[in-house]
Design a protein around this motif. Structure first.
Motif, PDB file in Angstrom:
ATOM      1  N   SER A  61      24.531  32.199   8.473  1.00  0.00           N
ATOM      2  CA  SER A  61      23.772  32.590   9.661  1.00  0.00           C
ATOM      3  C   SER A  61      23.776  31.515  10.747  1.00  0.00           C
ATOM      4  O   SER A  61      23.489  31.817  11.910  1.00  0.00           O
ATOM      5  CB  SER A  61      22.334  32.927   9.278  1.00  0.00           C
ATOM      6  N   VAL A  62      24.107  30.283  10.398  1.00  0.00           N
ATOM      7  CA  VAL A  62      24.071  29.198  11.386  1.00  0.00           C
ATOM      8  C   VAL A  62      25.425  28.530  11.564  1.00  0.00           C
ATOM      9  O   VAL A  62      25.570  27.662  12.436  1.00  0.00           O
ATOM     10  CB  VAL A  62      23.016  28.132  11.014  1.00  0.00           C
ATOM     11  N   LYS A  63      26.394  28.913  10.767  1.00  0.00           N
ATOM     12  CA  LYS A  63      27.705  28.287  10.820  1.00  0.00           C
ATOM     13  C   LYS A  63      28.305  28.443  12.215  1.00  0.00           C
ATOM     14  O   LYS A  63      28.293  29.521  12.797  1.00  0.00           O
ATOM     15  CB  LYS A  63      28.616  28.919   9.766  1.00  0.00           C
ATOM     16  N   GLY A  64      28.801  27.330  12.744  1.00  0.00           N
ATOM     17  CA  GLY A  64      29.377  27.352  14.082  1.00  0.00           C
ATOM     18  C   GLY A  64      28.380  27.082  15.184  1.00  0.00           C
ATOM     19  O   GLY A  64      28.765  26.834  16.327  1.00  0.00           O
ATOM     20  N   ARG A  65      27.101  27.125  14.854  1.00  0.00           N
ATOM     21  CA  ARG A  65      26.056  26.858  15.872  1.00  0.00           C
ATOM     22  C   ARG A  65      25.246  25.601  15.549  1.00  0.00           C
ATOM     23  O   ARG A  65      24.818  24.903  16.465  1.00  0.00           O
ATOM     24  CB  ARG A  65      25.093  28.055  15.953  1.00  0.00           C
ATOM     25  N   PHE A  66      25.057  25.330  14.273  1.00  0.00           N
ATOM     26  CA  PHE A  66      24.255  24.180  13.859  1.00  0.00           C
ATOM     27  C   PHE A  66      25.169  23.101  13.276  1.00  0.00           C
ATOM     28  O   PHE A  66      26.193  23.407  12.651  1.00  0.00           O
ATOM     29  CB  PHE A  66      23.243  24.579  12.791  1.00  0.00           C
ATOM     30  N   THR A  67      24.760  21.854  13.453  1.00  0.00           N
ATOM     31  CA  THR A  67      25.487  20.729  12.880  1.00  0.00           C
ATOM     32  C   THR A  67      24.503  19.768  12.239  1.00  0.00           C
ATOM     33  O   THR A  67      23.561  19.303  12.892  1.00  0.00           O
ATOM     34  CB  THR A  67      26.300  19.985  13.952  1.00  0.00           C
ATOM     35  N   ILE A  68      24.734  19.481  10.974  1.00  0.00           N
ATOM     36  CA  ILE A  68      23.925  18.494  10.284  1.00  0.00           C
ATOM     37  C   ILE A  68      24.686  17.175  10.245  1.00  0.00           C
ATOM     38  O   ILE A  68      25.906  17.156  10.064  1.00  0.00           O
ATOM     39  CB  ILE A  68      23.545  18.963   8.854  1.00  0.00           C
ATOM     40  N   SER A  69      23.973  16.085  10.434  1.00  0.00           N
ATOM     41  CA  SER A  69      24.608  14.769  10.394  1.00  0.00           C
ATOM     42  C   SER A  69      23.586  13.761   9.889  1.00  0.00           C
ATOM     43  O   SER A  69      22.384  14.057   9.822  1.00  0.00           O
ATOM     44  CB  SER A  69      25.133  14.362  11.778  1.00  0.00           C
ATOM     45  N   ARG A  70      24.069  12.581   9.560  1.00  0.00           N
ATOM     46  CA  ARG A  70      23.165  11.563   9.065  1.00  0.00           C
ATOM     47  C   ARG A  70      23.582  10.194   9.580  1.00  0.00           C
ATOM     48  O   ARG A  70      24.775   9.946   9.810  1.00  0.00           O
ATOM     49  CB  ARG A  70      23.108  11.567   7.541  1.00  0.00           C
TER      50      ARG A  70
END
Length: 123
Positions: A61-70
């Motif tokens: 549902s969020v692939k391509g719109r959300f990015t997780i990083s650290r």
């Protein structure tokens, strides 16, 4: 470990928002970090996760719109949310897992939780 999430707010559909979650302790880099979200009356839904090595995974549902990083130097994990939709409205929680497991894409896969930050997307 203690987690402190921030960055939620009220935005319009199509806008962007970045959530941050800062962890206490010296072993942040070893944890699998995740973002999950929840609406009243619904189960907590996994959104994204990032391993200690930087491998990321996303809910469809969020692939391509959300990015997780650290940023391990800052003990912080981020969730960049673009092209927000009304259905993204939820309380977003950051979470930490001591080990990567088959349940990492569920709330059962995490050992520590932040307090949650509310994201409201108006259509």
């Amino acid at each position: 470990v203690q987690l402190q999430a921030c960055g939620g707010g009220l935005v319009q559909a199509g806008d962007s928002l970045r959530l941050s979650c800062t962890a206490s302790g010296r072993t942040f880099s070893m944890y699998v970090m995740g973002w999950l979200r929840q609406n009243p009356g619904k189960e907590r839904e996994w959104v994204a996760s990032i391993t200690s090595a930087g491998t990321t995974n996303y809910a469809d549902s969020v692939k391509g719109r959300f990015t997780i990083s650290r940023d391990n130097a800052k003990n912080t994990v981020y969730l960049q949310m673009n092209s927000l939709k009304a259905e993204d409205t939820a309380v977003y929680y950051c979470a930490a897992a001591r080990f990567y497991s088959r349940t990492i894409q569920t709330s059962n896969g995490y050992d520590y939780w932040g307090q949650g930050t509310l994201v409201t997307v108006s259509s």
